[in-house]
Design an enzyme around this catalytic site. Sequence first.
Site, mmCIF file in Angstrom:
data_model
loop_
_atom_site.group_PDB
_atom_site.id
_atom_site.type_symbol
_atom_site.label_atom_id
_atom_site.label_comp_id
_atom_site.label_asym_id
_atom_site.label_seq_id
_atom_site.Cartn_x
_atom_site.Cartn_y
_atom_site.Cartn_z
ATOM 1 N N ASP A 61 74.227 72.003 90.769
ATOM 2 C CA ASP A 61 74.792 73.329 91.034
ATOM 3 C C ASP A 61 73.680 74.322 91.327
ATOM 4 O O ASP A 61 73.844 75.250 92.112
ATOM 5 C CB ASP A 61 75.578 73.829 89.822
ATOM 6 C CG ASP A 61 76.773 72.944 89.516
ATOM 7 O OD1 ASP A 61 77.136 72.140 90.388
ATOM 8 O OD2 ASP A 61 77.323 73.056 88.417
ATOM 9 N N ASP A 157 67.450 47.241 105.379
ATOM 10 C CA ASP A 157 66.660 47.546 106.572
ATOM 11 C C ASP A 157 65.821 48.804 106.398
ATOM 12 O O ASP A 157 64.738 48.919 106.982
ATOM 13 C CB ASP A 157 67.583 47.719 107.786
ATOM 14 C CG ASP A 157 68.079 46.386 108.320
ATOM 15 O OD1 ASP A 157 67.764 45.356 107.695
ATOM 16 O OD2 ASP A 157 68.789 46.379 109.347
ATOM 17 N N GLU A 217 82.117 43.596 79.801
ATOM 18 C CA GLU A 217 83.102 43.452 78.731
ATOM 19 C C GLU A 217 83.203 44.713 77.879
ATOM 20 O O GLU A 217 84.219 44.939 77.207
ATOM 21 C CB GLU A 217 82.752 42.244 77.857
ATOM 22 C CG GLU A 217 82.964 40.894 78.516
ATOM 23 C CD GLU A 217 81.852 40.513 79.486
ATOM 24 O OE1 GLU A 217 81.986 39.492 80.169
ATOM 25 O OE2 GLU A 217 80.842 41.252 79.569
ATOM 26 N N GLU A 245 59.548 50.831 80.550
ATOM 27 C CA GLU A 245 58.965 51.131 81.848
ATOM 28 C C GLU A 245 60.072 51.422 82.864
ATOM 29 O O GLU A 245 61.258 51.326 82.552
ATOM 30 C CB GLU A 245 58.093 49.958 82.325
ATOM 31 C CG GLU A 245 56.900 49.679 81.415
ATOM 32 C CD GLU A 245 56.072 48.509 81.902
ATOM 33 O OE1 GLU A 245 56.552 47.771 82.796
ATOM 34 O OE2 GLU A 245 54.955 48.331 81.395
ATOM 35 N N GLY A 269 82.280 34.552 84.752
ATOM 36 C CA GLY A 269 82.096 35.129 83.426
ATOM 37 C C GLY A 269 82.249 36.634 83.387
ATOM 38 O O GLY A 269 81.721 37.292 82.484
#
EC number: 3.4.23.44
Length: 403
Positions: A61, A157, A217, A245, A269
């Site tokens: 803002d 790219d 999950e 880091e 999964g």
Amino acid sequence: MTPRRQQRPKGQLAKAKQAKQPLARSRRPRRRRRAAITQNNLMMLSEPGLSFLKCAFASPDSNTDPGKGIPDNFEGKVLSQKNVYTETGVNFSGATTQNVDTYIIVLPTPGVAFWRCIKTATAPAQPAALTTTDVFTAVPFPDFTSLFGTTATNRADQVAAFRYASMNFGLYPTCNSTQYNGGISVWKGAVQMSTTQYPLDTTPESSQLVHAITGLESALKVGDENYSESFIDGVFTQSINGNAEFPFYPILEGVQTLPGQNVTVAQAGMPFSLDAGAATVAGFTGIGGMDAIFIKVTAAAGSVNTATIKTWACIEYRPNTNTALYKYAHDSPAEDIIALQQYRKVYKSLPVAVRAKLNANMWERVKRLLKAGLVAASYVPGPVGGIATGVQHIGDLIAELSF
């Protein structure tokens, strides 16, 4: 009879006062040395360091300046960006007979503001929980295609790698306070990319490189550490890098859905799937090292729940040398230990989320944390304490760069 208190002879009292004077004088040079710490030492909290903190924590803002980048020990050319997405008039209500749950996940996926899934149920029933059949669709930043192109195979790219400084999300209600009915819950969770070579049932036998996200999950249940308020209060939340880091992560190409084709959600999964939609609009470009933000917005049947969504990300790219973008790249700023320490301090000090109206004072809150941290550091022995001493000068510097 009460014994009389023995009084020291006047001569001895005068000698005692004289003996104390050299001690008082001996402290003065130390005070002068503290006051005389040079501005160069104080500038260890550098202007690029403050710009980095402002990009990470301040609302666009007031300022969309991406700063000079992350002031760590990386040395190389970088392209800093502060991506902003605003959507007005977002309707979180369904039909007059429907209860609605809207799930939003803010992931560290470059170019994508957030992922959204809407579930409904006819009242009085409540929407079902998330399952493997649910799909979260991408809501890209407006400049997605300018950086990542319009084909899935050309995402890298322009830029080869990325890293995040922060992700921010705000939901600002615009409905009448007498017409809304619902709430907002926000929590966070760790997510990571996994890549496996998955065998395919083909003739001849073949395999496919499959990308998946672990940790999703966490979206299935509101976390123990959460923000939960009425819809009318809105929310502002952010995620920053809690790692030691700021590593770079590669831009992925050729990925529009997670999991990919020929692999089911259960086999990968994952608790549900992600779909970026048309390649000309958005795509899945990778996952950075930030905690995901999970948001659940509930709306009761017949309610009028509207809001403005505003999200932004402070991100740094490694541009390819053969592109026009490379000429806009700059050297990564010198390491600023103090700025990084204060970044970690803010990370530990801020709550999961706050009410939307408090977002306006976010940078002021961060500045107070900065000043408090530097005051505390001034009592630390060694170089850090020496740099932080004279915090009034740092406060002046912060004030000069404030909004």
